[in-house]
Design a protein around this motif. Structure first.
Motif, PDB file in Angstrom:
ATOM      1  N   CYS A 118      -6.780 -28.800  -9.293  1.00 52.91           N
ATOM      2  CA  CYS A 118      -7.393 -29.648 -10.317  1.00 52.91           C
ATOM      3  C   CYS A 118      -6.930 -31.100 -10.216  1.00 52.91           C
ATOM      4  CB  CYS A 118      -7.087 -29.085 -11.704  1.00 52.91           C
ATOM      5  SG  CYS A 118      -7.904 -27.506 -12.023  1.00 52.91           S
ATOM      6  N   GLY A 119      -5.750 -31.321  -9.639  1.00 54.99           N
ATOM      7  CA  GLY A 119      -5.293 -32.691  -9.446  1.00 54.99           C
ATOM      8  C   GLY A 119      -6.244 -33.465  -8.546  1.00 54.99           C
ATOM      9  N   TRP A 120      -6.684 -32.841  -7.461  1.00 54.19           N
ATOM     10  CA  TRP A 120      -7.644 -33.499  -6.559  1.00 54.19           C
ATOM     11  C   TRP A 120      -8.988 -33.710  -7.258  1.00 54.19           C
ATOM     12  CZ3 TRP A 120      -6.486 -36.016  -2.310  1.00 54.19           C
ATOM     13  CH2 TRP A 120      -5.295 -35.686  -1.631  1.00 54.19           C
ATOM     14  N   LEU A 121      -9.408 -32.740  -8.063  1.00 52.73           N
ATOM     15  CA  LEU A 121     -10.671 -32.894  -8.801  1.00 52.73           C
ATOM     16  C   LEU A 121     -10.568 -34.024  -9.821  1.00 52.73           C
ATOM     17  CD1 LEU A 121     -11.549 -29.126  -9.383  1.00 52.73           C
ATOM     18  CD2 LEU A 121     -12.527 -30.691  -7.680  1.00 52.73           C
ATOM     19  N   ALA A 122      -9.395 -34.165 -10.448  1.00 58.86           N
ATOM     20  CA  ALA A 122      -9.203 -35.245 -11.417  1.00 58.86           C
ATOM     21  C   ALA A 122      -9.265 -36.604 -10.742  1.00 58.86           C
ATOM     22  CB  ALA A 122      -7.864 -35.067 -12.139  1.00 58.86           C
ATOM     23  N   VAL A 123      -8.625 -36.729  -9.573  1.00 56.34           N
ATOM     24  CA  VAL A 123      -8.673 -37.992  -8.828  1.00 56.34           C
ATOM     25  C   VAL A 123     -10.107 -38.305  -8.412  1.00 56.34           C
ATOM     26  CG1 VAL A 123      -7.964 -39.127  -6.687  1.00 56.34           C
ATOM     27  CG2 VAL A 123      -6.288 -37.862  -8.041  1.00 56.34           C
ATOM     28  N   ALA A 124     -10.855 -37.273  -8.016  1.00 52.44           N
ATOM     29  CA  ALA A 124     -12.251 -37.485  -7.636  1.00 52.44           C
ATOM     30  C   ALA A 124     -13.071 -37.979  -8.821  1.00 52.44           C
ATOM     31  CB  ALA A 124     -12.836 -36.185  -7.083  1.00 52.44           C
ATOM     32  N   GLN A 125     -12.841 -37.395  -9.996  1.00 50.91           N
ATOM     33  CA  GLN A 125     -13.571 -37.858 -11.173  1.00 50.91           C
ATOM     34  C   GLN A 125     -13.224 -39.297 -11.510  1.00 50.91           C
ATOM     35  OE1 GLN A 125     -13.860 -35.479 -14.648  1.00 50.91           O
ATOM     36  NE2 GLN A 125     -14.369 -33.597 -13.554  1.00 50.91           N
ATOM     37  N   ARG A 126     -11.981 -39.667 -11.311  1.00 46.76           N
ATOM     38  CA  ARG A 126     -11.577 -41.044 -11.615  1.00 46.76           C
ATOM     39  C   ARG A 126     -12.316 -42.045 -10.735  1.00 46.76           C
ATOM     40  NH1 ARG A 126     -11.255 -45.501 -11.968  1.00 46.76           N
ATOM     41  NH2 ARG A 126      -9.524 -46.905 -12.507  1.00 46.76           N
ATOM     42  N   PHE A 127     -12.388 -41.769  -9.439  1.00 46.50           N
ATOM     43  CA  PHE A 127     -12.931 -42.764  -8.516  1.00 46.50           C
ATOM     44  C   PHE A 127     -14.433 -42.612  -8.272  1.00 46.50           C
ATOM     45  CE2 PHE A 127      -8.397 -42.804  -7.488  1.00 46.50           C
ATOM     46  CZ  PHE A 127      -8.159 -44.167  -7.561  1.00 46.50           C
ATOM     47  N   LEU A 128     -14.978 -41.417  -8.489  1.00 47.70           N
ATOM     48  CA  LEU A 128     -16.407 -41.219  -8.262  1.00 47.70           C
ATOM     49  C   LEU A 128     -17.230 -41.333  -9.538  1.00 47.70           C
ATOM     50  CD1 LEU A 128     -16.335 -38.226  -5.737  1.00 47.70           C
ATOM     51  CD2 LEU A 128     -16.495 -40.681  -5.244  1.00 47.70           C
ATOM     52  N   LEU A 129     -16.652 -40.937 -10.672  1.00 49.15           N
ATOM     53  CA  LEU A 129     -17.392 -40.926 -11.935  1.00 49.15           C
ATOM     54  C   LEU A 129     -16.855 -41.924 -12.944  1.00 49.15           C
ATOM     55  CD1 LEU A 129     -17.800 -37.044 -12.325  1.00 49.15           C
ATOM     56  CD2 LEU A 129     -19.422 -38.674 -11.318  1.00 49.15           C
ATOM     57  N   GLY A 130     -15.725 -42.551 -12.642  1.00 54.68           N
ATOM     58  CA  GLY A 130     -15.186 -43.559 -13.551  1.00 54.68           C
ATOM     59  C   GLY A 130     -14.324 -43.013 -14.653  1.00 54.68           C
ATOM     60  N   GLY A 131     -14.030 -41.725 -14.640  1.00 55.22           N
ATOM     61  CA  GLY A 131     -13.190 -41.147 -15.687  1.00 55.22           C
ATOM     62  C   GLY A 131     -13.553 -39.698 -15.930  1.00 55.22           C
ATOM     63  N   VAL A 132     -12.875 -39.106 -16.897  1.00 50.06           N
ATOM     64  CA  VAL A 132     -13.079 -37.697 -17.219  1.00 50.06           C
ATOM     65  C   VAL A 132     -13.900 -37.587 -18.497  1.00 50.06           C
ATOM     66  CG1 VAL A 132     -10.976 -37.449 -18.631  1.00 50.06           C
ATOM     67  CG2 VAL A 132     -11.879 -35.462 -17.404  1.00 50.06           C
ATOM     68  N   ARG A 133     -14.703 -36.534 -18.574  1.00 55.11           N
ATOM     69  CA  ARG A 133     -15.560 -36.334 -19.730  1.00 55.11           C
ATOM     70  C   ARG A 133     -14.731 -36.038 -20.972  1.00 55.11           C
ATOM     71  NH1 ARG A 133     -20.315 -37.875 -21.173  1.00 55.11           N
ATOM     72  NH2 ARG A 133     -21.091 -37.361 -19.076  1.00 55.11           N
ATOM     73  N   TYR A 134     -15.039 -36.741 -22.064  1.00 56.21           N
ATOM     74  CA  TYR A 134     -14.398 -36.510 -23.359  1.00 56.21           C
ATOM     75  C   TYR A 134     -15.489 -36.619 -24.419  1.00 56.21           C
ATOM     76  CZ  TYR A 134     -11.240 -36.945 -27.358  1.00 56.21           C
ATOM     77  OH  TYR A 134     -10.597 -36.752 -28.554  1.00 56.21           O
ATOM     78  N   GLY A 135     -15.937 -35.474 -24.927  1.00 53.16           N
ATOM     79  CA  GLY A 135     -17.022 -35.484 -25.899  1.00 53.16           C
ATOM     80  C   GLY A 135     -18.285 -36.048 -25.275  1.00 53.16           C
ATOM     81  N   ASP A 136     -18.808 -37.094 -25.872  1.00 58.11           N
ATOM     82  CA  ASP A 136     -20.045 -37.715 -25.390  1.00 58.11           C
ATOM     83  C   ASP A 136     -19.800 -38.918 -24.492  1.00 58.11           C
ATOM     84  OD1 ASP A 136     -21.463 -35.869 -26.927  1.00 58.11           O
ATOM     85  OD2 ASP A 136     -21.392 -37.169 -28.696  1.00 58.11           O
TER      86      ASP A 136
END
Length: 350
Positions: free
Chosen positions: A312-330
């Motif tokens: 999940c650490g690699w998935l979190a880094v991917a979300q940071r750089f590919l999606l701009g962050g992690v989903r939180y609510g809306d």
């Protein structure tokens, strides 16, 4: 800060919040303390159980629920809790991505006492825990209790591996903190645009030169989430490590190290690493009487959790750089928490 631990009997006393030792309801003296519960529910499946806990709390401390639920749920909560606790919506003047922080800011400012407990909706204090937190706040600005899951389904067992490793290496990050209201207001609260809000509050308190206690013996029960919620939180919790570089690098090294050991056909290295992780978790389990609340098998969960965090650490880094962050609510939150240096160099509120 080191403080004397209570006896095992004192830790176990009052662990059930609904009855006294003789099975009858109790009405102890109220503590000069406010309990703030930031809430945002989408369903009311746990309303009856939470209401019972709030009634128990209301006999012992001032209780304030800051409720950001949808209007129909807010109205239902208001009806269930009328005359029992203070129930109010988040302050509309507050702005931020993290709704829990908005609830905390609203609740602490509305609190009627200097000593304030902040707790998630799955946290269940007992009398001993409330009293210990109140006494510690007579000496420090911030208290970090230790959560444990009860009951312990498979996914709570799994996540307890993380708890034990944190205990072995320092202190865990619980779903509850206690603080002095005057210090919190003087430092201007904390940033509502970060994901790891507890770490942000702890770091902000330190940057303001606030004193802190993390008593490993102060055990506070926590109800486990359902399995679906647990699965949905894995990458989001790993995203918290972006605020802690050493932890992030350790997590990111797990899969490459495992792949290298497999490629070299060295199963002994894998088994040795797993055994070392279990041994480290066992140190955390035995610390400060932890065997009273952490079953022996929970240390075996540590290597399982570490492998999960490696993925999940690699998935979190991917979300940071590919999606701009992690989903939180809306929305999406980019920053896990501010670096200590950033908080220390910010201008302090007047």
């Amino acid at each position: 800060m080191s403080l004397a631990s209570p006896t095992g009997d004192a830790r176990r006393a009052g662990r059930r919040w609904d009855v006294g030792h003789d099975g009858a309801s109790t009405s102890p003296a109220r503590l000069p303390m406010t309990y703030v519960l930031p809430l945002r529910w989408h369903t009311d499946t746990g309303l009856a159980e939470l209401t019972g806990y709030l009634r128990w709390l209301a006999d012992r401390v001032e209780v304030l629920v800051v409720d950001g639920s949808a209007p129909e749920l807010f109205a239902r909560h208001a009806e269930a809790w009328r005359g029992v606790i203070r129930h109010l919506p988040p302050d509309t003047a507050e702005r931020g991505l993290n709704g829990k922080v908005i609830g905390v800011l609203t609740g602490v400012r509305a609190a009627g006492h200097e000593h304030v407990v902040i707790a998630d909706d799955d946290v269940r204090y007992d009398e001993a825990g409330l009293t210990a937190a109140h006494r510690l706040l007579g000496r420090v600005d911030l208290v970090r209790p230790q959560n444990y899951f009860d009951p312990l389904p498979w996914h709570a067992w799994w996540d307890t591996g993380r708890t034990l490793l944190n205990r072995a290496l320092g202190a865990d990050y619980p779903g509850t903190l206690a603080l002095r209201r005057s210090t919190f207001l003087a430092m201007g609260g904390y940033d509502p645009d970060v994901l790891f809000e507890n770490l942000e509050l702890i770091r902000t308190m330190r940057a303001y030169d606030g004193t802190e206690a993390a008593p490993a013996w102060l055990y506070v029960r926590r109800l486990p989430p359902n399995a679906a919620h647990f699965r949905g939180q894995r990458v989001r919790q790993a995203y918290d490590d972006l605020a802690q570089p050493a932890r992030l690098l350790t997590a990111l090294a797990v899969l490459p190290a495992l792949a290298a050991a497999v490629a070299a056909r060295r199963p002994a290295l894998v088994l040795g690493a797993a055994a070392g992780t279990v041994a480290l978790a066992e140190l955390g389990r035995r610390r400060a009487g932890g065997t009273a609340v952490f079953p022996p098998t929970t240390a075996l969960a540590a290597p399982v959790w570490l492998l999960e965090r490696g993925v999940c650490g690699w998935l979190a880094v991917a979300q940071r750089f590919l999606l701009g962050g992690v989903r939180y609510g809306d929305t999406r939150i980019t920053r896990a928490a501010h670096r200590p240096h950033t908080l220390q160099t910010r201008p302090r509120p007047r």
